[in-house]
Design an enzyme around this catalytic site. Structure first.
Site, PDB file in Angstrom:
ATOM      1  N   SER A  58      35.148  57.019  36.650  1.00  0.00           N
ATOM      2  CA  SER A  58      35.060  56.148  37.826  1.00  0.00           C
ATOM      3  C   SER A  58      35.844  54.847  37.644  1.00  0.00           C
ATOM      4  O   SER A  58      35.967  54.080  38.581  1.00  0.00           O
ATOM      5  CB  SER A  58      33.592  55.834  38.148  1.00  0.00           C
ATOM      6  OG  SER A  58      33.065  54.993  37.151  1.00  0.00           O
ATOM      7  N   LYS A 100      26.758  49.725  41.764  1.00  0.00           N
ATOM      8  CA  LYS A 100      27.960  49.027  41.320  1.00  0.00           C
ATOM      9  C   LYS A 100      28.261  47.826  42.216  1.00  0.00           C
ATOM     10  O   LYS A 100      28.574  46.722  41.735  1.00  0.00           O
ATOM     11  CB  LYS A 100      29.144  49.993  41.309  1.00  0.00           C
ATOM     12  CG  LYS A 100      29.065  51.002  40.165  1.00  0.00           C
ATOM     13  CD  LYS A 100      30.138  52.052  40.257  1.00  0.00           C
ATOM     14  CE  LYS A 100      30.063  52.991  39.047  1.00  0.00           C
ATOM     15  NZ  LYS A 100      30.961  54.129  39.173  1.00  0.00           N
TER      16      LYS A 100
END
Lengths: 807, 276
Positions: A652, A695
């Site tokens: 990611s 996040k």
């Protein structure tokens, strides 16, 4: 290539409380059923419905998804309508005492047979002594005794008379008999005997030898007569016992004539009573001595019935759960009792296992618990394969113990086993255990996430109501229900999904109920749910706080403003148990002349996982394919996750790493007010990643702590935009324009946003305009390539000079 | 009628012991009586002098009862065997007395068994015989027996299974014998059978009525059997038919007629309690 900021309403998918047809869950009476698990529910229906060998079920899926609840509810509907399987009992095997007989009895008749046998023993204890005290028996036994007594008497008497005629006495010694000559009615003394003439002595000795021979013959006959006498007495006893026991046994045989094996068993009982009638005439308690003494011991235990399974009339098929599936708890066991320093047993110490209890019905077992118990899985498979429950001692099987034990007759098995477990266990068993696919042909796969639609919100609302009622919680108002559903979507990590983890939702509701009661309210509101969510987060938040503190103190270097080339904010997620949070991580890239290799420092020091390495290789391929099609890719680059000291896994951060590389190559600074998450493919397309909510919130918290300046934000893959279920504080900041979330689809969009410089589209020849990021990257790579070519051209000349010097 | 108003005082009960099973029953009977009558129990083991004398004969042989093997009979072996029997007898006597908390003593004498017992009768009120020295007869009742229960039954496991039998002719000694038999039956918790010699039914009924009334006063009952005579053979047949646990005998001629007593003991098959 303008990338639009996501609007506040795109950051959260609300659940409209108005859609519920109740004000609070107290009004809901309709029972909730599992929903959104149609595939799994169908498999369960099929699995429990099909009556074929091997169609046992493996129900898989994450914990808390309602697997057991659904299976139990389906069984609760089906099992009561099925026939009760009947009772099972073990009885003593009079022919082979170590192999107890298994008796299958109609429902309720196991206990009846046990009681009948107890009564039979009681009656025999009264009847048999009475028969043997009767005048008839006394007379007949006396006749036999008298006959043999007379025979003995006559034999000894005649011998005694014969001896007396010769003036010789027949005498009893401590160990036998002897003869002695008499003198004046008394045994002759040795002196007197010595004084007798030699002829007389010889005559007496000869007579005594002759008498001794006759006595010897009589003694031998006595032994034979006693045997005959015992035999006749035994025959008389048999006759009398048969009279006493026959009627009772015949009555029982008539009562159980329709039950297989019981009449035959009763015949054996009758025979045994006849052969051991003395036990009924002795003064003893009916229960007799301890177990394990077999048919030889004076014990009435052997006439008992050990009812293993008792069913109720109309009770339907049994549904049993075994929470501790050890081998013995599944298959049953034979217990032992210590007696005089040894371990003894008998059929009354046979204990049923879960398979006995579930025989004719359903058995529910946790697969993991089953597999960690030694030999339990093998035992279950053997039982299912042979369709028999054969009780065997593990200790005996493996020679660990050697003691008196039993081999009970196997019981036919007709059971449907439902295993609950993880998918990985299912796949491993399927791959490595050839018996598993044959024995567990039906798999019911429970999803951890359910599709979220207006209708499913309403159904989920009923589930929330059912949970509240089942757990005896205070009623939830419609806003609280809506908040629970929204949190469920957050747990699912996707605004378009709901979490199937009913357990987690149930726990949240219990905690919301707690807070409501603490405040003295009888109804749980959305605020209580929110408080419960915050409290859950707070309880697990220690590590996040410490890490964010390090960033805010400057110990961990994270910039949230300014610009810098080759440096970018990536986002990492830490999963601690069931709690996940994210923090920004500085990623730096350096570039120089080289052989086309991008060095992933994490990987070099073995702190990078395989997927992370894959991401780095992909971006390397992207760079080479996009910018160095026609010339050598003469780049050496290093990528570092700064200040990370543990394993980095996942791809990611590959978008962030690529952007940092491009920034370094182009020497264009990146805005440090932005953080980036997303993976890229070789074409530069940005791909969705996990934990987007965490996040965004992780970077937001750092920025908020330092002061939101309206420039800060997070770039996420466009594919993750529909997932967002962000916290209210993030949404509020976005709505106020103090924080921003961008959804990007291509690395060009990201680099443009990060640098403020156009990315630049390739022209027909694959070139880029010079005042774009891509143009600058292409130029830098071209320069490096040319420099590499020049260096390569000089190298042969240098080599020749070095060779000449050596010669 | 010479019905006793009180139980005859019994201070000393002699039991003749040896290792035979029948002597165990004699010991049970003697101990039971000693307990019932609060008398001293005297164990008398007689080393049969005739056996010793036989063992000294040069050709003496013994035929094993169980093995039917003929072996040389030595004096030393005989002495050891008799000593061993005496030790065992003493142990059994001690155990029986301890179980009933009796005062007891044990004597070993050498002589002719019956003569020795009769010698010991001086100063004793009852003597209990197991069997005669030259007895070769031994027969047992079938093993089937009535059920009982409790420690008392276990203590008198031989006596409790079968009836105590006594001979009742209405004489004073017969009343004593009845009282002794009643006490023994009550102690051993067993039945009582009364053999009544009577020429006719009327006499039998009268004596039965006398004895029954006496027993009823003591909350007891008995089975009454008419005997057509008092001859030993008649009594013996009746006792064996009843499968008696013990016979309580009061024949005043018995002590003086050792041959008759020996014959009785040799054929009785159960202990004999001789009321002096």
């Amino acid at each position: 290539m303008a990338v639009e900021r996501l609007k506040p309403e795109a950051l959260y998918r609300r659940c409209n409380p108005a859609q519920f047809d109740f004000d609070s869950t107290a009004e809901v009476t309709e029972a909730a059923d599992a929903f959104g698990q149609a595939r799994a529910a169908g498999a369960v229906e099929f699995g429990i419905g099909i009556e074929r060998e091997g169609y046992n079920l493996y129900v898989m899926g994450p914990v808390g998804t309602g697997k057991r609840t659904l299976v139990k509810s389906r069984l609760a509907r089906k099992a009561p309508g099925e026939p009760s399987p009947g009772d099972w009992a073990y009885a003593h095997n009079f022919r082979q005492p170590s192999k107890p007989i298994a008796l299958a009895l109609p429902v309720g008749r196991g206990a009846a047979l046990r009681k009948d046998m107890e009564q039979l023993v009681e009656e025999l204890c009264a009847t048999i002594p009475a028969v043997f005290e009767s005048e008839e028996y006394r007379t007949r036994a006396g006749q036999i005794e008298a006959e043999y007594s007379e025979r003995h008497e006559k034999a000894f008497s005649e011998l005694g008379k014969e001896a007396a005629a010769e003036k010789i006495a027949l005498m009893r010694t401590p160990a036998g008999f002897t003869f002695a000559p008499l003198k004046d009615g008394e045994v002759i003394s040795a002196e007197d005997f010595g004084a007798l003439p030699q002829e007389e002595k010889q005559r007496l000795e000869a007579i005594i030898r002759e008498l001794q021979a006759k006595l010897e013959n009589i003694v031998r006959n006595v032994v034979r007569w006693r045997r005959e006498q015992r035999s006749r007495i035994k025959e008389l006893n048999r006759e009398m016992t048969l009279f006493a026991v026959g009627g009772h046994v015949a009555e029982l045989k008539e009562r159980y004539r329709d039950v297989e094996k019981v009449p035959e068993y009763l015949d054996m009982v009758q025979q045994d009573v006849i052969e051991n009638v003395e036990e009924f005439t002795k003064a003893q308690e009916p229960s007799g001595p301890g177990p394990g003494q077999g048919a030889e011991a004076p014990s009435f235990r052997r006439y008992g019935i050990n009812v293993l399974v008792q069913c109720e009339e109309g009770g339907g098929a049994p549904v049993c759960s075994e929470d501790h599936p050890t081998y013995q708890n599944l298959i049953g066991r034979v217990e032992h009792v210590p007696q005089f320093g040894t371990l003894l047993t008998d059929f009354t110490l046979i204990r049923p296992g879960a398979l006995h209890c579930a025989n004719g019905g359903y058995l529910l077992i946790d697969a993991h618990k089953l597999l960690i118990q030694p030999y339990a899985w093998e035992g279950l498979k053997r039982a299912l394969s042979t369709r028999q429950i054969r009780i065997e001692s593990l200790g005996e099987m493996f020679g660990l113990v050697s003691t008196v034990t039993l081999a009970p007759e196997p019981i036919p098995l007709d059971v449907k086993v439902v295993l609950f477990g993880d998918r990985i266990i299912y796949y491993l068993l399927h791959a490595y255990d050839p018996d598993f696919p044959r024995l567990f042909k039906v798999a019911a796969d429970f999803d951890e996430r359910l599709d979220r639609a207006p209708e499913s919100d309403r159904v989920y609302g009923r589930l929330v109501a059912a949970l509240a009622q089942h757990n005896k919680l205070a009623a939830f108002d419609r806003n609280a229900v809506a908040r629970v559903i929204e949190h469920s979507a957050r747990l699912a990590g996707d605004a378009r999904k709901l979490s199937a983890n009913v357990q987690a939702v149930s726990d949240l509701m219990s905690e919301a109920d707690h807070w409501a009661r603490l405040d003295g309210r009888e109804r749980v509101g959305a605020g209580d749910v929110e408080r419960a969510i915050e409290a859950q987060r707070g309880r697990a938040d220690r590590l996040r706080e410490r890490m964010h503190e390090q960033i805010l103190r400057g110990t961990v270097l994270i910039d949230t403003e300014g610009t810098r080339a080759g440096q970018i904010n990536g986002l990492s997620v830490l999963q601690l148990g069931d709690y996940a949070f994210a923090e920004p991580t500085r990623i730096t890239a350096t570039t120089r002349l080289g052989d086309g290799k991008v060095i992933d420092v994490q990987r070099e020091v073995e702190l990078g996982g395989a997927i992370h390495s894959k991401g780095v290789l992909i971006l390397s391929a992207f760079l080479a394919a996009r910018y160095s099609l026609k010339r050598p890719h003469s780049l050496a680059a290093s990528l570092v996750f700064e200040q990370t000291y543990g394993l980095v896994e996942g791809d990611s951060a590959s978008l962030a790493e690529l952007c940092a590389l491009l920034s370094s190559l182009a020497d264009v600074p990146i805005r440090q007010s932005l953080a980036v998450t997303g993976s890229v493919n070789q074409l530069g397309e940005v791909q969705a990643i996990g934990a987007a909510n965490e996040k965004i919130e992780g970077f937001f918290e750092i920025c908020r702590a330092r002061g939101l300046n309206g420039e800060q934000g997070v770039l996420i893959p466009a594919g993750n935009a529909p997932d967002l279920m962000l916290r209210a504080d993030v949404r509020e900041a976005v709505a106020a324009g103090r924080f921003h979330i961008y959804a990007v689809s291509h690395v060009d969009e990201a680099i443009e946003l990060l640098t403020g410089m156009p990315a630049g589209a390739p022209d027909t020849g694959g070139g880029f305009a010079p005042d774009t990021v891509n143009g600058r990257v292409a130029k830098r790579l071209r320069d490096l390539s040319e420099r590499q070519s020049k260096l390569a051209a000089r190298e042969p000349a240098r080599a020749r000079v070095r060779a000449k010097g050596r010669t | 009628m010479s019905e006793p108003r009180t139980m005859p005082e019994v201070r000393r009960i002699v039991v003749a012991l040896d290792a035979a099973r029948i002597a165990e029953e004699a010991l049970e009977a003697a101990a039971g009586l000693a307990a019932a009558l609060q008398a001293e129990l005297v164990g008398l083991f007689v080393e049969d002098i005739e056996l010793m004398r036989t063992a000294q004969l040069p050709f003496a042989r013994e035929l094993g009862l169980a093995s039917a093997v003929l072996r040389r009979l030595e004096t030393s072996d005989m002495e050891r065997a008799l000593r061993l029997q005496a030790v065992h007898s003493r142990e059994r006597l001690a155990a029986a007395a301890a179980a009933l908390n009796l005062q007891w003593s044990f004597q070993v004498v050498r002589g002719q068994p019956l003569a020795a017992v009769f010698d010991a009768l001086e100063g004793s009120d009852l003597v209990v015989f197991g069997r005669a020295g030259r007895l070769v007869q031994e027969h047992r009742a079938p093993s089937i027996a009535a059920r009982g229960g409790g420690a008392q039954t276990e203590r008198f496991r031989h006596l409790s299974l079968r009836p105590i039998v006594t001979l009742f002719d209405g004489s004073e000694r017969a009343w004593h014998a009845l009282a002794v038999a009643h006490a023994l039956a009550a102690t051993a918790r067993t039945r009582l059978t009364v053999l009544v010699p009577a020429e006719d039914a009327g006499e039998f009924a009268r004596r039965r009525q006398e004895a029954r009334a006496w027993l009823e006063e003591r909350d007891s009952m008995a089975r009454f059997v008419q005997l057509l005579g008092k001859e030993m053979r008649v009594v013996l047949d009746a006792v064996r038919k009843e499968r008696a646990a013990a016979l309580v005998w009061h024949d005043p001629t018995a002590p003086k007629d050792r041959a008759a007593l020996r014959a009785l003991l040799s054929e009785l098959g159960c202990p004999l309690v001789l009321v002096s």
